[in-house]
Design an enzyme around this catalytic site. Sequence first.
Site, PDB file in Angstrom:
ATOM      1  N   CYS A  75       0.879  -1.346  -0.012  1.00 43.94           N
ATOM      2  CA  CYS A  75       0.022   0.191  -0.001  1.00 43.94           C
ATOM      3  C   CYS A  75       0.976   1.101   0.069  1.00 43.94           C
ATOM      4  O   CYS A  75       1.774   1.379   0.816  1.00 43.94           O
ATOM      5  CB  CYS A  75      -0.710  -0.031   1.348  1.00 43.94           C
ATOM      6  SG  CYS A  75      -1.898   1.653   1.404  1.00 43.94           S
ATOM      7  N   CYS A 106       0.352   3.171   3.711  1.00 43.30           N
ATOM      8  CA  CYS A 106       0.470   2.873   4.726  1.00 43.30           C
ATOM      9  C   CYS A 106       1.809   1.619   4.774  1.00 43.30           C
ATOM     10  O   CYS A 106       2.239   1.189   5.782  1.00 43.30           O
ATOM     11  CB  CYS A 106      -0.445   2.233   5.678  1.00 43.30           C
ATOM     12  SG  CYS A 106      -1.078   0.599   4.976  1.00 43.30           S
ATOM     13  N   CYS A 125      -7.456  -0.727   1.257  1.00 43.36           N
ATOM     14  CA  CYS A 125      -6.325  -1.402   2.239  1.00 43.36           C
ATOM     15  C   CYS A 125      -7.077  -1.519   3.473  1.00 43.36           C
ATOM     16  O   CYS A 125      -7.595  -0.769   4.500  1.00 43.36           O
ATOM     17  CB  CYS A 125      -5.288  -0.312   2.272  1.00 43.36           C
ATOM     18  SG  CYS A 125      -4.147  -0.816   3.649  1.00 43.36           S
ATOM     19  N   CYS A 156      -5.254   0.759   6.416  1.00 48.91           N
ATOM     20  CA  CYS A 156      -5.438   2.185   6.707  1.00 48.91           C
ATOM     21  C   CYS A 156      -6.637   2.638   5.864  1.00 48.91           C
ATOM     22  O   CYS A 156      -7.213   3.896   5.800  1.00 48.91           O
ATOM     23  CB  CYS A 156      -4.147   2.911   5.843  1.00 48.91           C
ATOM     24  SG  CYS A 156      -4.099   2.870   4.371  1.00 48.91           S
ATOM     25  N   CYS A 195      -8.232  -4.716 -10.060  1.00 47.93           N
ATOM     26  CA  CYS A 195      -8.052  -3.798 -10.931  1.00 47.93           C
ATOM     27  C   CYS A 195      -7.474  -2.610  -9.900  1.00 47.93           C
ATOM     28  O   CYS A 195      -8.208  -1.814  -9.225  1.00 47.93           O
ATOM     29  CB  CYS A 195      -8.992  -3.397 -11.816  1.00 47.93           C
ATOM     30  SG  CYS A 195      -8.697  -1.969 -13.031  1.00 47.93           S
TER      31      CYS A 195
HETATM   32 FE    FE Z   1      -2.720   0.852   3.534  1.00 49.02          FE
END
Ligand code: FE
Length: 132
Positions: A48, A51, A97, A100, A120
Site C-alpha cells: 500500500c 501505509c 487497504c 489504513c 484492478c
Molecule cells: Fe494502507
Amino acid sequence: MAETINKSEEQWKEILSRDQYIVLRQKGTEAPFTGKYYANKEKGIYRCAACGQELFSSDAKYDSGTGWPSFFEPLSEDKVTLKPDHSHFMERTEVVCSRCGSHLGHVFDDGPAPTGKRYCMNSISLDLKKEE
Ligand code: FE
C-alpha cells in the site's frame, strides 16, 4: 483483526503527494496506460502506497489489457476490504487497504484462473518492494 491506521485527512495530505491523495483518499482513478506498474513484470511484493501494508505478490499479477495493474488475488484475504460502490451509475466493488482504509481500486469477476477475479488497481496506490 490486525491493527488499523486512522489518520486525519490533514495528516494524509502531509504524507501523500497531491496525485496520491486524490486516488488513495478521494477514490480517484488514474488514467489507464499511464501508471508505473500496469506493464511491470518485476518480481516482488506490492505494498500500500499510503501505509506500507503488503497487498499483492507479483506472482498473482497478469496483463489484463486494461492499462491498470491487475492481480487475480491479494496476498491473503485479510489484506483488503471490499465495499459496495454505487458511484458513477455503476455497481462495482471497491477495494481498500484493510489497514489504513485507502482506496486501491476495484475488483471484478472477469479475471483468470484460479480465482476468476480481477483486482484492478491504481499504480499510484501501490509501491513495489522488489525481490532481492
Ligand atoms: Fe494502507
